[in-house]
Design a protein around this motif. Structure first.
Motif, short mmCIF file in Angstrom:
data_model
loop_
_atom_site.label_atom_id
_atom_site.label_comp_id
_atom_site.label_asym_id
_atom_site.label_seq_id
_atom_site.Cartn_x
_atom_site.Cartn_y
_atom_site.Cartn_z
N UNK A 194 0.82 -1.21 0.00
CA UNK A 194 0.00 0.00 0.00
C UNK A 194 0.86 1.26 0.00
N UNK A 195 2.07 1.16 0.54
CA UNK A 195 2.96 2.31 0.60
C UNK A 195 3.90 2.42 -0.60
N UNK A 196 3.76 1.51 -1.57
CA UNK A 196 4.51 1.72 -2.80
C UNK A 196 5.36 0.58 -3.29
N UNK A 197 5.76 -0.35 -2.43
CA UNK A 197 6.60 -1.45 -2.91
C UNK A 197 5.76 -2.43 -3.72
N UNK A 198 6.39 -3.04 -4.73
CA UNK A 198 5.63 -3.87 -5.65
C UNK A 198 6.20 -5.27 -5.83
N UNK A 199 7.15 -5.66 -4.99
CA UNK A 199 7.67 -7.02 -5.05
C UNK A 199 8.32 -7.35 -3.72
N UNK A 200 8.54 -8.65 -3.47
CA UNK A 200 9.20 -9.05 -2.24
C UNK A 200 10.62 -8.51 -2.16
N UNK A 201 11.43 -8.58 -3.23
CA UNK A 201 12.78 -8.00 -3.14
C UNK A 201 12.76 -6.49 -2.88
N UNK A 202 11.79 -5.77 -3.46
CA UNK A 202 11.68 -4.34 -3.19
C UNK A 202 11.40 -4.10 -1.71
N UNK A 203 10.52 -4.93 -1.16
CA UNK A 203 10.19 -4.78 0.27
C UNK A 203 11.42 -5.05 1.12
N UNK A 204 12.23 -6.03 0.73
CA UNK A 204 13.45 -6.33 1.48
C UNK A 204 14.46 -5.19 1.36
N UNK A 205 14.55 -4.57 0.17
CA UNK A 205 15.43 -3.41 0.01
C UNK A 205 14.94 -2.26 0.88
N UNK A 206 13.67 -2.06 0.89
CA UNK A 206 13.09 -0.99 1.72
C UNK A 206 13.40 -1.23 3.20
N UNK A 207 13.27 -2.47 3.65
CA UNK A 207 13.56 -2.81 5.03
C UNK A 207 15.03 -2.62 5.34
N UNK A 208 15.87 -2.99 4.39
CA UNK A 208 17.32 -2.84 4.54
C UNK A 208 17.71 -1.37 4.70
N UNK A 209 17.15 -0.50 3.86
CA UNK A 209 17.54 0.91 3.86
C UNK A 209 16.85 1.70 4.97
N UNK A 210 15.78 1.15 5.52
CA UNK A 210 15.07 1.87 6.59
C UNK A 210 15.95 2.05 7.83
N UNK A 211 16.95 1.20 7.99
CA UNK A 211 17.82 1.27 9.16
C UNK A 211 18.93 2.31 9.01
N UNK A 212 19.02 2.93 7.84
CA UNK A 212 20.11 3.88 7.60
C UNK A 212 19.88 5.20 8.33
N UNK A 213 20.90 5.69 9.07
CA UNK A 213 20.79 7.00 9.70
C UNK A 213 21.18 8.14 8.76
N UNK A 214 21.58 7.80 7.54
CA UNK A 214 22.14 8.78 6.61
C UNK A 214 21.11 9.20 5.57
N UNK A 215 20.36 8.24 5.03
CA UNK A 215 19.51 8.50 3.88
C UNK A 215 18.30 9.35 4.22
#
Length: 325
Positions: A194-215
């Motif tokens: 619902x928030x924009x991701x369209x595949x399981x790998x995209x969701x995993x990338x989103x989860x991976x980058x969510x932990x970044x204090x920089x981005x």
């Protein structure tokens, strides 16, 4: 050798040589004949009171037919078995055939026929000549409730939306119907889609980058336009202030030459507009999330502020539809 009555032969043909005991008795066969046929290896008893009039391994369709005949006329195919019937590419494979029956039904699971009782059958179930199939939205939710890992749940939810099997509203309705019964994984996967991701790998990338204090904020599947209002290719992710685009390159999607050519066109068009396009495979995201995150952070920090010179605009996202609470 005893021949089958014509009416019974037609019935067996329609049911792909799968019959139940009641049909055999109605055709004039007795239990001793059934016993002898199975004893000799000419027939096989595949489920209680359910027979295959052939030997060998059953096809997927024969398994579905036999499970439905065993479960009864009111049973509906659901879960992974229904997703396989619909043609989901990302659905985990299973030998089990899941069905739902009315709550008052007494039929229990047996062999590969997995039966669950429900207070409400699916009113949008699709009718086939031999058994009803739950709607894709109901099947996705029922399948997700039996899965124990987030990745396959993400995959089937994303595929349901991407390939048009279901929309967000119908999925949300089915999640609400299931209430809180084993729905934690699909609620998370639904929220990501619902928030924009369209595949399981995209969701995993989103989860991976969510932990970044920089981005800064990442826009997922944004609709980009240039200064003249022309639409540009949609990257999987986009950091506007650094003009960095993120792409998840699935081997399945790029298997055909035409798909690979389109990916190159997308890359070249975005690069021509001044974007840095980073490509990651699902395997990299899954196995090396820290390295992937570091690469994105390094690219972001080296280009921070360049987004203003690129002069691209992000269209407001479409309303994602209702979300579960």
């Amino acid at each position: 050798m005893r021949t089958h009555p014509p009416e019974f032969a037609d019935l067996a043909e329609r049911q792909q040589q799968i019959v139940i005991r009641a049909q055999l008795l109605a055709a004039g066969f007795d239990d001793m004949y059934l016993y002898r046929q199975t004893r000799r290896g000419l027939w096989q008893r595949v489920l209680p009171a359910t027979y295959a009039l052939v030997t060998g391994t059953l096809t997927d369709e024969q398994r579905r037919i036999s499970a439905a005949l065993y479960a009864g006329a009111e049973a509906q195919l659901t879960g992974l078995a229904a997703l396989i019937w619909y043609g989901f590419r990302q659905s985990p494979r299973t030998d089990a055939v899941h069905l739902v029956v009315p709550h008052h039904a007494r039929r229990k699971s047996a062999g590969y026929a997995v039966i669950a009782r429900t207070m409400a059958l699916d009113e949008r179930a699709r009718t086939t000549p031999l058994y009803p199939v739950c709607s894709p939205a109901r099947a996705v939710v029922d399948a997700a409730r039996d899965l124990r890992q987030l990745r396959p749940v993400r995959a089937v939810v994303a595929e349901a939306i991407q390939r048009g099997y279901a929309d967000l509203a119908s999925l949300d309705e089915e999640i609400r119907r299931a209430r809180r019964s084993r729905t934690a994984l699909i609620r998370k996967a639904f929220s990501e889609v619902a928030q924009g991701t369209r595949s399981a790998p995209e969701a995993e990338l989103r989860e991976c980058l969510a932990e970044s204090p920089v981005l800064s904020e990442i826009h997922w599947n944004p609709r980009l336009r240039d200064a003249g209002g022309r639409s540009l290719p949609t990257p999987d992710g986009y950091l506007p202030d650094a003009a960095v685009a993120l792409e998840v390159d699935s081997q399945e999607y790029h298997y055909r030459p035409g798909d690979w050519a389109r990916t190159l066109d997308r890359h070249n068009e975005l690069s021509r507009r001044g974007l840095l396009v980073l490509h990651f495979t699902p395997a990299q995201i899954r196995r090396e999330p820290r390295r992937v995150r570091q690469m994105v952070e390094d690219a972001y920090e080296s280009r921070r502020g360049l987004g203003a010179t690129v002069r691209l605009w992000i269209d407001p996202p479409h309303a994602p539809g209702p979300t579960s609470t």
